[in-house]
Design a protein around this motif. Sequence first.
Motif, mmCIF file in Angstrom:
data_model
loop_
_atom_site.group_PDB
_atom_site.id
_atom_site.type_symbol
_atom_site.label_atom_id
_atom_site.label_comp_id
_atom_site.label_asym_id
_atom_site.label_seq_id
_atom_site.Cartn_x
_atom_site.Cartn_y
_atom_site.Cartn_z
ATOM 1 N N TYR B 167 -2.893 13.176 -2.709
ATOM 2 C CA TYR B 167 -4.177 13.457 -3.055
ATOM 3 C C TYR B 167 -4.182 14.374 -4.011
ATOM 4 O O TYR B 167 -3.490 15.201 -4.488
ATOM 5 C CB TYR B 167 -4.407 14.346 -1.681
ATOM 6 C CG TYR B 167 -4.300 13.653 -0.182
ATOM 7 C CD1 TYR B 167 -2.863 13.482 0.399
ATOM 8 C CD2 TYR B 167 -5.622 13.239 0.230
ATOM 9 C CE1 TYR B 167 -3.146 12.652 1.479
ATOM 10 C CE2 TYR B 167 -5.333 12.437 1.466
ATOM 11 C CZ TYR B 167 -4.269 12.027 1.880
ATOM 12 O OH TYR B 167 -4.407 11.309 3.249
ATOM 13 N N LYS B 189 -5.475 9.459 -3.796
ATOM 14 C CA LYS B 189 -6.691 9.417 -3.109
ATOM 15 C C LYS B 189 -7.173 10.996 -3.929
ATOM 16 O O LYS B 189 -6.694 11.731 -3.902
ATOM 17 C CB LYS B 189 -6.512 9.846 -1.774
ATOM 18 C CG LYS B 189 -5.784 8.681 -0.842
ATOM 19 C CD LYS B 189 -5.738 8.870 0.543
ATOM 20 C CE LYS B 189 -5.165 7.873 1.254
ATOM 21 N NZ LYS B 189 -5.812 6.351 1.195
ATOM 22 N N GLN B 190 -8.554 10.542 -4.278
ATOM 23 C CA GLN B 190 -8.918 11.533 -5.049
ATOM 24 C C GLN B 190 -10.056 12.335 -4.086
ATOM 25 O O GLN B 190 -10.658 11.772 -3.075
ATOM 26 C CB GLN B 190 -9.902 11.299 -5.974
ATOM 27 C CG GLN B 190 -9.142 10.521 -7.230
ATOM 28 C CD GLN B 190 -9.885 10.314 -8.519
ATOM 29 O OE1 GLN B 190 -11.160 10.787 -8.482
ATOM 30 N NE2 GLN B 190 -9.522 9.959 -9.459
ATOM 31 N N ILE B 191 -9.845 13.704 -4.269
ATOM 32 C CA ILE B 191 -10.672 14.605 -3.378
ATOM 33 C C ILE B 191 -12.364 14.819 -3.855
ATOM 34 O O ILE B 191 -12.341 14.796 -4.984
ATOM 35 C CB ILE B 191 -9.959 16.059 -3.276
ATOM 36 C CG1 ILE B 191 -8.563 16.074 -2.737
ATOM 37 C CG2 ILE B 191 -10.912 16.984 -2.303
ATOM 38 C CD1 ILE B 191 -8.647 15.319 -1.363
#
Lengths: 678, 191
Positions: B167, B189-191
Amino acid sequence: MIYSSKHDRTRIIPLVMAVVGLSSTSAYGQMIDYGSAQALFGEPVTTSVTGTPQRASDVPANMTIITADEIRQSGSRSIPEILSRVPGLDILRSSATIYDVGVRGYQQPFQPRLLVLIDGRQVFNDDYSRTEWNNLPVNVDDIRQIEVVKGAASALFGSNAAGGVVNIVTYNPLYDKSRTANLSFGTQNTKSGDATFTEHLGGFEGIKLSAGGMGGDNFDTPKLAYESGFNDKPQHQYLSASSVSDTNTGLKTNLEVTYSNSQEAGADLGYNIQNSTDTNYSLRGGFSWETPYGLIVNDNYFNHNYELADFVLTPHLNSLVDLFVSKLEDQFRLGNDNTFRLALETRRKSINQSASDNMVPQNNEVDDNIYAVSGTWLWQINDKLSWTNAARIDHSVLHEGGTLDQNSVVTDYNNSLNAFSGNSGLVYHATSADTFRATIGQGIQLPSMIQNGVSFAVPIIGGVVINSEGNPHLKPTVVDNYELGYERKVPDIFSTADFSIFYETNKDLVAYPIVVGAPRFINGTPWILTQAENIGDSHGVGSEVELKGNSPAGFRWDTSYSWASVADAATLANTLDYKKSTPESHFRLLLGYTTGPWEFDANGQLVTSTDMLRLLSGQTPTGVPVAGYTSLSARIGYNITDNYTIALSGTNLTRADTQENPYPAIERQVFLGLTGKF
Amino acid sequence: MIPEQGYSPFFSMRRLVRLALPIACMSMLLATSPAYATDTLDVATALKTWPFMNNRPSGLIVVAILFDPANPESKTDAESIKSDIEKRTGGAKYINMTAKLVSISDVSALAGASVAFLAKDISPEKFDTINNVAIANHILTVSADLTCVRANKCILGVVSKPRVEIYYSPQAAKAAGISFGSTFNMLVKQI
C-alpha cells in the motif's frame, strides 16, 4: 466491431486489433526489472497482457508463465519442446528442427494463428504468417520466462494472435547478470553451442551479447519418395547484441541488433516438405521516459527476412520480407484505481518475390501500411475485483508495386480497410485462495503477405505452370473467444489447481493454395491459377484442468488434461480440416525431484488419435490417420560446482521413433550438455 | 439536561452518550488494539521495495525501527525487526544496510536514517510527529500496520500474508520528497 473496405462497403466485418494491437506487447516490457518485481511479489510479473506491469495472478487472460527453472528442468534446448508442457498447446514436429505450435487445436504447418515475440519484438514472419522456431536469435539459457497467452482474448496483442501469443522474455542486462555458456552433443550427430554475456557499465548501462548455433542430421525415418532429396543436415546460427541504459533522470533507452540464419527441411502449408534457407536481421531502438504525464514509451524495430525455399515440385522460390514498426504510448494512473494506456502505432510490411531459376520472370512487390490508435483501461473496482477493457482502431492500406507478368489474372492489389475492435476481462479474487476470470476476446488473423499479394508463376513437372497469385480482397479471419477460468490454491499439498472452459468461433478461415477455376492455356501451356480463399467457418469448445505444485522436500509436479472438440464447415475438408486434425484429449504428467546437487525430471504425454492432411501425391492433400501415442522425455542434471552443471536429457525415450503426425516419424534423441554460469 | 428550546429532541444527552460511547470505544480499539505483529516476511517484503525507489541513497543505509518504550510488545517487535534486517532474512543481501532502535519518545533521533520502520503498537497520535521528522529528513516510512499508510502518515504499508500487497501513499511520499518508478506504481495499491 466494425470493418469497412473501400472495395466492400456493404459488408461489416469485425476486425480486431486488440488493445495492445499489432506487435504491441510491452514495448515497455524490456525496460522493467522483472527479477526485483518477482522477488517482491512472490510471483512472476508480466506486461504482456495489457502493456502495463501486472502480477501473473491479476492478468485478465489465460496465461501460463514458464520459468527459467522449468526451462532448465525440461532438459530441452528447443522452445517448442519446452512449450509442449503447457496444456492447450499442440506441437506439430515434421523434422528434427521444424515445429509448428497450435493453440487448442487449429493446428497446421506454417501455423498463422500464434503470434511469437522476443521481448515484445515480433519474430513471427509475415511472409506466410508463421514462426521459424529454429531460427530465433535467442539463447535458451538467457530466457527469464516464457509467457503463453491462450485464446483470442490474446487479441489484446493484435493481428495474428487469433489463437494465442508467446512472448519470450530474456534477462535484462541493466538489472540481471546473465553469463552462461552451454555445449551439447547428442544423437543424430547433434552439436550445439550457446553463450550469453552481460556487463554493467558505470552503473547506468547494461550490455548483452549472445551467440550460438547448432548442426546435426535430420531424422532417418521413411519419407515419401518424392521428398527423399531434401536437406538432411539442418543447421542454425545466431548473434544478438543489446544495450539498455538508465540515465537516472527517468529516461531509459534501449538498442538491439540481431542476426540469424537457418537451413532446414520440414512441413509447409502445402502439406509436403520444403527445404528452406532463412536469413533474418533486425534492428531495434526505443526509450521509456517517466514524466508528469505518465510513462511515455517509444519502440521502433525493423525486421528483414530473406528466404530461399525449395518446394516439392517447384524449385527455388525466394522472398524478401521487411517489417517496420513504430509505436508511441503513454501509461498513467488516474486516481487510485484506474490505469490507462494510450498508444499510436504505425507498421509497414512489404514482400518482394523475384524471378529465380526457371520461374516466369516477375518482380512484384506488395506492401501493407497500418496506422492504429489503441487504448486500455484497467479499473481496480475494489480490493478483489478488477476489470480491463481495451479498444483499437486500425487503418490498413495494401499497395502493389514492381511489375506483374502480362498473364496475371489479378492486376490491382490496392485495397484499404478500417477497423474498430475491443476486449474485456474480469478478474475476481474471491478469497486469498480463489480467483475467477471471465474474458471475452476477439482475435484476428490477417492474410499473410503471400496470400494477399504475391504473384509468381513456375513451371512444374509435366509442363504445367502453377500461377500463384495474391488475393487482395481476402477477408481477415475473425476469432471470437469466450472463456471462464478458476484458480484455487491448495496449500495443504503445496499446489495450485487451474480450471478453464472456452468456446471459440472462427469466421472466414483462409486456405492456401486453392486451385481457382479451370486451367488457362497460354502458348499451348496449361496455367493453373492458385490463390488464397476464404473457405468457411469453424468453432471449437474445450476445457483444461491442471494441478501444479512443488513441496519443500524437493518434489515438483504438473499434471494436466486438456480436451478440445472442433466442428468445421464442410468446405474445410481437404483444405484445413481442423476437426479431424485436433486431438480430442491430451494428458500430461511432469514429475521432478531435487536432492542436493541432483535434479531428476520426467515429462510424459498421451495424445489421442487424429487424422491429418498430407500431400501424398498429386495436387490435393488427403487425410492420413494418425494413431494416438505416448511420449516420454527426461533429464538428469548434476551440479558439479555452483557454476557448472552437466545434464543428460532425451526425448521420445520409450521407442526408437514415434509417429506423431503424417510426416516422418520422430526419432528418439539423447543429449549430453555442459552448462557454465559465471 | 440540555434545554430543548433551540435543539431537536433527537439530540438528547442520553442519545449523545449512546452515539458517542461506541465511537469512543472504537477509537480506543483502533488506537490500542495490537491487530498485527510484524512478520519476518513483512520485513523481507519491505526491504524488497528498495530497488524501486528513485534516487535512493548510496552507501550505508540506516534503517531506524520505531517502538513505544512503554509497551514491551512494541520493543520486542522492534528487536525482531532489527534482527531480520541485520540477517537480511528473505533477501536484499546486496543492500548495505544497518538497523537501530529509536524510541517514539525521541523521534528526532530518526535524523540520519533513510528508512523508518514502525514496529507494532505505535499510537496513531504519534503519526504526525513521526511524519514531520520523516518529511524534514526525506525518510521512507514503512509499517506492517496499514493504519499509518491509510492516514497518509507513512509512505508504505506492507502485507505479506496471505498474499503480498504493498500500500502506497503518494501524498506522504511527495511530502517527504520520495518517489518510486512506474513499474512499482502500477503494481501497488495507492491510497
